[in-house]
Design a protein around this motif. Sequence first.
Motif, PDB file in Angstrom:
ATOM      1  N   VAL A 177      43.896  36.404  56.741  1.00 59.92           N
ATOM      2  CA  VAL A 177      42.767  35.695  55.591  1.00 59.92           C
ATOM      3  C   VAL A 177      42.696  36.446  54.406  1.00 59.92           C
ATOM      4  O   VAL A 177      42.387  37.690  54.496  1.00 59.92           O
ATOM      5  CB  VAL A 177      41.409  35.645  56.340  1.00 59.92           C
ATOM      6  N   THR A 178      42.995  35.714  53.376  1.00 56.08           N
ATOM      7  CA  THR A 178      42.987  36.760  52.108  1.00 56.08           C
ATOM      8  C   THR A 178      42.055  36.564  51.137  1.00 56.08           C
ATOM      9  O   THR A 178      41.103  35.665  51.530  1.00 56.08           O
ATOM     10  CB  THR A 178      44.369  36.071  51.271  1.00 56.08           C
ATOM     11  N   GLY A 179      41.728  37.453  50.243  1.00 57.91           N
ATOM     12  CA  GLY A 179      40.868  37.440  49.211  1.00 57.91           C
ATOM     13  C   GLY A 179      39.453  37.560  49.828  1.00 57.91           C
ATOM     14  O   GLY A 179      38.624  36.834  49.228  1.00 57.91           O
ATOM     15  N   ILE A 180      38.981  38.387  50.558  1.00 56.79           N
ATOM     16  CA  ILE A 180      37.912  38.698  50.973  1.00 56.79           C
ATOM     17  C   ILE A 180      36.911  39.830  50.074  1.00 56.79           C
ATOM     18  O   ILE A 180      37.523  41.069  50.043  1.00 56.79           O
ATOM     19  CB  ILE A 180      37.598  39.150  52.223  1.00 56.79           C
ATOM     20  N   ASP A 184      33.731  46.627  44.827  1.00 52.25           N
ATOM     21  CA  ASP A 184      34.735  46.545  43.996  1.00 52.25           C
ATOM     22  C   ASP A 184      36.272  46.676  44.839  1.00 52.25           C
ATOM     23  O   ASP A 184      37.273  47.195  44.302  1.00 52.25           O
ATOM     24  CB  ASP A 184      34.552  47.947  43.306  1.00 52.25           C
ATOM     25  N   GLN A 185      36.030  46.126  46.136  1.00 52.72           N
ATOM     26  CA  GLN A 185      37.357  46.186  46.713  1.00 52.72           C
ATOM     27  C   GLN A 185      37.728  44.663  47.113  1.00 52.72           C
ATOM     28  O   GLN A 185      36.761  43.796  46.945  1.00 52.72           O
ATOM     29  CB  GLN A 185      37.143  46.800  48.272  1.00 52.72           C
ATOM     30  N   LEU A 186      38.948  44.390  47.411  1.00 52.13           N
ATOM     31  CA  LEU A 186      39.417  43.055  47.782  1.00 52.13           C
ATOM     32  C   LEU A 186      40.048  43.483  49.140  1.00 52.13           C
ATOM     33  O   LEU A 186      41.122  44.078  49.453  1.00 52.13           O
ATOM     34  CB  LEU A 186      40.160  42.557  46.844  1.00 52.13           C
ATOM     35  N   GLY A 187      39.942  42.626  50.175  1.00 52.61           N
ATOM     36  CA  GLY A 187      40.374  42.875  51.674  1.00 52.61           C
ATOM     37  C   GLY A 187      41.185  41.525  52.263  1.00 52.61           C
ATOM     38  O   GLY A 187      40.932  40.485  51.440  1.00 52.61           O
ATOM     39  N   ASN A 188      41.719  41.702  53.264  1.00 48.65           N
ATOM     40  CA  ASN A 188      42.205  40.813  53.922  1.00 48.65           C
ATOM     41  C   ASN A 188      42.095  41.215  55.500  1.00 48.65           C
ATOM     42  O   ASN A 188      41.972  42.238  55.944  1.00 48.65           O
ATOM     43  CB  ASN A 188      43.842  41.025  53.787  1.00 48.65           C
ATOM     44  N   ALA A 189      41.651  40.119  56.524  1.00 49.75           N
ATOM     45  CA  ALA A 189      41.581  40.276  57.727  1.00 49.75           C
ATOM     46  C   ALA A 189      42.932  39.744  58.286  1.00 49.75           C
ATOM     47  O   ALA A 189      43.654  38.957  57.897  1.00 49.75           O
ATOM     48  CB  ALA A 189      40.506  39.054  58.170  1.00 49.75           C
ATOM     49  N   MET A 201      40.170  44.388  59.533  1.00 52.33           N
ATOM     50  CA  MET A 201      39.994  44.370  58.155  1.00 52.33           C
ATOM     51  C   MET A 201      40.810  45.451  57.437  1.00 52.33           C
ATOM     52  O   MET A 201      40.541  46.645  57.906  1.00 52.33           O
ATOM     53  CB  MET A 201      38.467  44.267  57.837  1.00 52.33           C
ATOM     54  N   ILE A 202      41.304  44.927  56.292  1.00 53.53           N
ATOM     55  CA  ILE A 202      41.890  45.972  55.363  1.00 53.53           C
ATOM     56  C   ILE A 202      41.567  45.748  54.031  1.00 53.53           C
ATOM     57  O   ILE A 202      41.896  44.647  53.506  1.00 53.53           O
ATOM     58  CB  ILE A 202      43.501  46.082  55.525  1.00 53.53           C
ATOM     59  N   TYR A 203      40.845  46.835  53.283  1.00 57.46           N
ATOM     60  CA  TYR A 203      40.472  46.639  52.210  1.00 57.46           C
ATOM     61  C   TYR A 203      41.325  47.658  51.226  1.00 57.46           C
ATOM     62  O   TYR A 203      41.599  48.732  51.509  1.00 57.46           O
ATOM     63  CB  TYR A 203      38.942  46.949  52.104  1.00 57.46           C
TER      64      TYR A 203
END
Length: 273
Positions: A177-180, A184-189, A201-203
């Motif tokens: 799952v992109t664009g979380i 000031d961080q953008l993450g992906n599940a 979750m990776i930010y």
Amino acid sequence: MQPSIAIVNDLSGFGRCSLTVSLPIISSMGISCGVVPTAILSNQTEYPEYSMLDFTPYMEEYLCKWKKLGFKFDGLYTGFLGSEKQIHIIKKMIDDFSFTNIIVDPVMGDHGVIYDSYTDELCDGMRELVTHATIITPNLTELCILTKKPYHADITEEEIKNMCIEIAQKGPKKIVVTGIEKGDQLGNAIYDQESDHPFEMIYGKKVLPLRPGTGDVFASIIAGNCIHNRDLKSGVLQAMNFICTCLETSSKLNIPINDGVCFEEHLHLLHKA
């Protein structure tokens, strides 16, 4: 033998997105690409105007020739699909070709809004298509559409995890799952049913301004890693780092936002991928 992939997506003549992103990126990863256009556009749709040719009337004959000629592919990667008819064509393509891996990027909406071209019937068609996938790469909006859950700005990680589990029970065992956004961080599940720790979750840092086409860059790198049978998490990290580098270069070179992300200078980073 050299691995190969069939890419089904639209072609924009100008503005880095869809096929003009996927072809160079996946090719640079040592994978032979076949292309099935879903639409041909003069330029990507973020510009004030554009022209578009719907390729649907030609897709069946196009793929019939592929089948007759005996073309083989290790994987399938689908992006933008503009009609229920195209989804039916892709499902028949899955039946006609023996794909080891199927990557579906369910391009349906963003920022809580469904794209104008997506009817209820088309959304249902995409929900069915993803059940055939090995990996899907929805953004947060698309995850909500696929699970028929309401989108809201403060969706929790637990809610994301539960939606991933719901989708995985119907077919795709790997979901990114992109664009979380988180400050000031953008993450992906990452949900990987085959992992000892299925959800993570990776930010990373959010590099502004955000640009169109980054989702295509991301999904293309995930597709390339899938065809090479590489670890999902390492592919996500590679995609995140590559996009950050490209966004920084885009700003340094004063690339207009609508022209997309400037990745050409950095394709060498993917050669060993």
